[in-house]
Write a protein that holds these residues in place. Structure first.
Motif, mmCIF file in Angstrom:
data_model
loop_
_atom_site.group_PDB
_atom_site.id
_atom_site.type_symbol
_atom_site.label_atom_id
_atom_site.label_comp_id
_atom_site.label_asym_id
_atom_site.label_seq_id
_atom_site.Cartn_x
_atom_site.Cartn_y
_atom_site.Cartn_z
ATOM 1 N N VAL A 45 0.834 -1.105 0.021
ATOM 2 C CA VAL A 45 0.036 -0.004 -0.034
ATOM 3 C C VAL A 45 0.917 1.268 -0.015
ATOM 4 C CG1 VAL A 45 -1.711 1.226 1.436
ATOM 5 C CG2 VAL A 45 -2.085 -1.149 1.248
ATOM 6 N N ASP A 46 2.037 1.165 0.856
ATOM 7 C CA ASP A 46 3.046 2.387 0.834
ATOM 8 C C ASP A 46 3.157 2.622 -0.656
ATOM 9 O OD1 ASP A 46 2.559 3.170 3.285
ATOM 10 O OD2 ASP A 46 4.479 1.991 4.161
ATOM 11 N N ARG A 47 3.794 1.705 -1.253
ATOM 12 C CA ARG A 47 4.318 1.942 -2.791
ATOM 13 C C ARG A 47 3.254 2.277 -3.560
ATOM 14 N NH1 ARG A 47 7.105 -3.159 -1.183
ATOM 15 N NH2 ARG A 47 5.648 -4.209 -2.550
ATOM 16 N N LEU A 48 1.913 1.943 -3.457
ATOM 17 C CA LEU A 48 0.890 2.251 -4.439
ATOM 18 C C LEU A 48 0.504 3.540 -4.032
ATOM 19 C CD1 LEU A 48 -1.349 -1.061 -4.118
ATOM 20 C CD2 LEU A 48 0.186 -0.213 -6.205
ATOM 21 N N GLY A 49 0.622 4.034 -2.840
ATOM 22 C CA GLY A 49 0.201 5.420 -2.414
ATOM 23 C C GLY A 49 1.230 6.257 -2.362
ATOM 24 N N ARG A 50 2.581 5.921 -2.870
ATOM 25 C CA ARG A 50 3.789 6.599 -3.076
ATOM 26 C C ARG A 50 4.215 7.252 -1.866
ATOM 27 N NH1 ARG A 50 4.934 11.772 -7.270
ATOM 28 N NH2 ARG A 50 7.115 12.020 -6.468
ATOM 29 N N TYR A 51 4.145 6.479 -0.913
ATOM 30 C CA TYR A 51 4.829 6.735 0.304
ATOM 31 C C TYR A 51 6.069 6.110 0.648
ATOM 32 C CZ TYR A 51 0.828 9.096 2.069
ATOM 33 O OH TYR A 51 -0.455 10.067 1.989
ATOM 34 N N ALA A 52 6.674 5.331 -0.533
ATOM 35 C CA ALA A 52 7.891 4.660 -0.329
ATOM 36 C C ALA A 52 8.112 4.654 -1.736
ATOM 37 C CB ALA A 52 7.631 3.063 0.145
ATOM 38 N N ASP A 53 9.667 4.645 -1.949
ATOM 39 C CA ASP A 53 10.269 4.843 -3.288
ATOM 40 C C ASP A 53 10.010 3.118 -3.982
ATOM 41 O OD1 ASP A 53 11.534 7.266 -2.893
ATOM 42 O OD2 ASP A 53 13.319 6.434 -1.996
ATOM 43 N N SER A 54 9.559 3.203 -5.108
ATOM 44 C CA SER A 54 9.287 2.000 -6.071
ATOM 45 C C SER A 54 9.232 2.316 -7.368
ATOM 46 C CB SER A 54 7.868 1.619 -5.455
ATOM 47 O OG SER A 54 6.778 2.502 -6.181
ATOM 48 N N ASP A 55 8.858 1.289 -8.173
ATOM 49 C CA ASP A 55 8.691 1.139 -9.760
ATOM 50 C C ASP A 55 7.096 1.317 -10.123
ATOM 51 O OD1 ASP A 55 11.469 1.574 -10.096
ATOM 52 O OD2 ASP A 55 11.628 -0.819 -10.065
ATOM 53 N N VAL A 56 6.250 1.564 -9.136
ATOM 54 C CA VAL A 56 4.897 1.574 -9.478
ATOM 55 C C VAL A 56 4.401 2.279 -10.431
ATOM 56 C CG1 VAL A 56 2.534 2.150 -8.418
ATOM 57 C CG2 VAL A 56 4.194 0.998 -7.193
ATOM 58 N N THR A 57 3.754 1.957 -11.293
ATOM 59 C CA THR A 57 2.932 2.709 -12.478
ATOM 60 C C THR A 57 1.604 2.906 -12.363
ATOM 61 O OG1 THR A 57 2.767 0.554 -13.825
ATOM 62 C CG2 THR A 57 4.695 1.800 -14.098
ATOM 63 N N TRP A 58 1.319 4.115 -12.846
ATOM 64 C CA TRP A 58 -0.106 4.576 -12.825
ATOM 65 C C TRP A 58 -0.283 4.777 -14.353
ATOM 66 C CZ3 TRP A 58 -2.191 9.872 -10.101
ATOM 67 C CH2 TRP A 58 -3.614 9.533 -9.979
ATOM 68 N N GLY A 59 -1.239 3.796 -14.779
ATOM 69 C CA GLY A 59 -1.648 3.828 -16.323
ATOM 70 C C GLY A 59 -0.200 3.601 -16.952
ATOM 71 N N ASP A 60 0.377 4.302 -18.035
ATOM 72 C CA ASP A 60 1.827 4.171 -18.673
ATOM 73 C C ASP A 60 2.661 5.142 -18.055
ATOM 74 O OD1 ASP A 60 0.315 6.541 -19.512
ATOM 75 O OD2 ASP A 60 1.000 6.345 -21.738
ATOM 76 N N VAL A 61 2.367 5.709 -16.787
ATOM 77 C CA VAL A 61 3.375 6.591 -16.296
ATOM 78 C C VAL A 61 3.686 6.194 -14.753
ATOM 79 C CG1 VAL A 61 3.700 9.057 -15.459
ATOM 80 C CG2 VAL A 61 2.033 8.609 -17.204
ATOM 81 N N ARG A 62 5.364 6.261 -14.485
ATOM 82 C CA ARG A 62 5.714 6.170 -13.363
ATOM 83 C C ARG A 62 5.256 6.866 -12.360
ATOM 84 N NH1 ARG A 62 10.964 3.189 -12.284
ATOM 85 N NH2 ARG A 62 11.228 4.408 -10.581
ATOM 86 N N LEU A 63 4.726 6.146 -11.158
ATOM 87 C CA LEU A 63 4.059 7.190 -10.212
ATOM 88 C C LEU A 63 4.692 8.300 -9.441
ATOM 89 C CD1 LEU A 63 1.365 7.271 -8.473
ATOM 90 C CD2 LEU A 63 2.229 5.787 -6.907
ATOM 91 N N ASP A 64 6.138 7.888 -9.292
ATOM 92 C CA ASP A 64 7.229 8.765 -8.852
ATOM 93 C C ASP A 64 7.480 9.819 -9.731
ATOM 94 O OD1 ASP A 64 8.673 7.489 -10.675
ATOM 95 O OD2 ASP A 64 10.096 6.789 -9.218
ATOM 96 N N ARG A 65 7.074 9.752 -10.902
ATOM 97 C CA ARG A 65 7.304 10.987 -12.035
ATOM 98 C C ARG A 65 6.082 12.049 -11.960
ATOM 99 N NH1 ARG A 65 10.625 8.659 -17.299
ATOM 100 N NH2 ARG A 65 12.478 7.901 -16.005
#
Length: 590
Positions: free
Chosen positions: A375-395
């Motif tokens: 959940v922390d990664r999906l909510g961007r509370y931790a560094d990760s490679d999670v993507t949101w659609g075709d965009v990296r979440l951390d970008r």
């Protein structure tokens, strides 16, 4: 004083001394007024011996009654006027202190809010408490020496100048005596900074330990580890006490010198003046005035030493505040991209979890901290490679993520206020929306049970509520936020079975068509999920509906299945709310 809602300004974070000077300059007019009033106030105390000497030499010795009455009236007028100035000085310096206190508190609180989730990752709870309480008070108290400190310097020079016509020898002793006192006390103030720094560090560590113990005492009891942690706490307490003794030793010497050296100084100058009077080099009136001048010097000398003591402690505290204010929040990347315009898939490659928009997804794992990490990664509370659609979440710009993705932590803070303020936050909701959220969270009984309902006062952290009630209040708050993506950590873990089933059914209906992710191992919640991810060691070992996984995954079945049905007379497990909740429908339907 500073306006509660005004901008406190941009602090100088280049060091402790610069931060203290910035606090002074932010209220320059008030600080200058306090300094001027203090100079006049302390200067008039030096004027009183002069008036006494004139009363003796011009009135008492020659027997001139009118002259004696005139100088006596002058002494009375000076004393009365100085008493009024003392009140003004105290009030002005109190305002200086309070302004510095409020301004520093605002800086610390606003910066803590700005850091957000990055706060707990960069500093400990004990450090925050020590900075926000002890260090802020130390800094603000030190600013009260601004006026008296300058006044002490001026009074010192004035007394030396007044004694110069009386005796060059006395004036020279005074001019050399005070610097000698500073030389004696100076090394102690430097040493105080070192011992005070170590003490503050240990204090913050122990404060954090107290918070950890208080929060996990029940768990420690269950594991039999209370004694182990109690022994560690005793060791830390003894170490802090020993450090406190070292601070106290230095402090006691400074305070002893602050009281003793001026007295020795006074005795030496009085003895010298008495010898000069006996030799006929000065008059009796001049002897009285010399004694009065030196007695007056006790006050500025005391302020010299007190100023050094307070500033030595304040600069240590200011350095800690500056260090806290220098912590940086999570910044958006320079190549930030726009968030997806419409609901999109959240994918965590590390765990293999893929959250499809508009569906209720449940993460089930034997170790809750592993589900929380996803959940922390999906909510961007931790560094990760999670993507949101075709965009990296951390970008994606962080504010855009926070607007659309909400992580509802099961231990999220509840601030004191009315129940309505607690669940609404900064968003105002109409009564219909509020009632719908309350019903979805099965919190009707909470509203009905409190005197005043939604307008009833609730203690900070919901201490006046049970564990299950606090959990449902947090769920109401999350539902009122109505995020595009809701990530809820164990939202029903403290509820009895009947209430849990009710909440699960109503949550699915209320969030229909909205993306919802829940972590839970309760079959009452899992049975309502569109998709369940069975996590093993933080990885998705299997995916499907609850019933499919029960049939095909033995590990999942052993984790979540209840193989034995309770007797009809058996009370449900309260887990924080004892028994079924009054006011909740018997049928588990939305």
């Amino acid at each position: 004083m500073t306006d509660t809602y005004a901008d406190p300004g941009t602090p100088d974070r280049r060091g402790g001394w610069r931060f203290l000077w910035w606090l002074v300059t932010r209220q320059a007019r008030r600080s200058l007024t306090g300094a001027v009033v203090s100079v006049v106030w302390m200067g008039l105390t030096a004027l009183t011996p002069y008036l006494l000497s004139r009363a003796i030499d011009d009135g008492l010795t020659p027997g001139d009654g009118p002259a004696l009455a005139g100088w006596t009236a002058a002494v009375l007028a000076a004393g009365t006027f100085n008493a009024g100035l003392g009140v003004v000085r105290h009030r002005t310096m109190t305002k200086v202190r309070m302004d510095a206190n409020f301004r520093t508190v605002k800086l610390v609180v606003e910066h803590a809010a700005r850091l957000g989730a990055a706060l707990s990752r960069q500093t400990g709870t004990g450090e925050i408490v020590t900075v926000g309480v002890s260090d802020v008070n130390t800094i603000s108290n030190s600013l009260t020496v601004v006026g008296p400190g300058l006044a002490a310097v001026v009074t010192y020079a004035v007394v030396a100048a007044l004694l110069l016509p009386v005796s060059v020898q006395l004036s020279a002793v005074i001019l050399l005596g005070v610097p000698l006192i500073a030389v004696l006390v100076g090394p102690l103030t430097v040493r105080l900074q070192g011992t005070e720094t170590g003490y503050r560090e240990r204090q913050s560590v122990l404060t954090a330990r107290i918070g950890d113990l208080a929060g996990g005492l029940r768990v420690l009891n269950g594991l039999g580890g209370k004694g182990l942690f109690a022994d560690a706490f005793r060791r830390d307490s003894r170490a802090l006490r020993e450090q406190g003794y070292r601070v106290g030793a230095v402090t006691s010497w400074i305070q002893a010198l602050g009281m003793g050296l001026p007295s020795v100084f006074l005795a030496a100058v009085t003895w010298l003046a008495a010898r000069l009077a006996a030799q006929g080099e000065i008059t009796i009136g001049q002897l009285v005035s010399a004694y009065g001048y030196v007695a007056v010097l006790v006050l500025p000398v005391y302020f010299f030493i007190e100023c050094g003591y307070e500033l030595s402690r304040a600069v240590v505290a200011a350095r800690r505040v500056v260090r806290f204010l220098s912590l940086e929040p999570a910044a958006s990347r320079p190549d930030a991209r726009d968030a997806p315009e419409s609901p999109a898939v959240l994918h965590d490659p590390e765990s293999g979890v893929r959250v499809v928009p508009g569906r209720l997804t449940v993460l089930a794992g034997a170790r809750p901290e592993q589900s929380a990490a996803v959940v922390d990664r999906l909510g961007r509370y931790a560094d990760s490679d999670v993507t949101w659609g075709d965009v990296r979440l951390d970008r994606v710009a962080l504010p855009r993520v926070r607007e659309r993705v909400l992580v509802a932590d099961n231990e999220a803070a509840l601030f004191a206020g009315t129940l309505r303020e607690m669940v609404e936050g900064r968003r105002e909701s109409d009564e219909e929306t509020l009632a719908r959220a309350v019903r979805t969270a099965a919190a009707d009984d909470i509203v009905l049970g409190l005197p005043g309902g939604l307008d009833a006062a609730v203690d900070a952290q919901g201490r006046s509520l049970s564990g299950g009630q606090r959990q449902r209040v947090r769920l109401v708050r999350a539902l009122l936020a109505d995020p595009e993506v809701l990530l809820a950590l164990e939202p029903t873990s403290a509820l009895d079975a009947h209430t849990e089933a009710t909440v699960a059914a109503r949550l699915r209906a209320a969030r229909s068509g909205r993306t919802t992710v829940v972590t839970s191992t309760s079959p009452l919640v899992l049975d309502h999920a569109d998709t369940v991810f069975f996590l093993v060691d933080g990885k998705a070992a299997a995916t499907g509906t609850h019933r499919e996984l029960l049939r095909t995954e033995p590990g999942y079945r052993s984790l979540v299945a209840r193989d034995t049905e309770p007797d009809e007379d058996t009370e449900p497990d309260g887990g924080g709310d004892a028994g079924p909740v009054a006011g909740v429908d018997e049928e588990v339907v939305p």
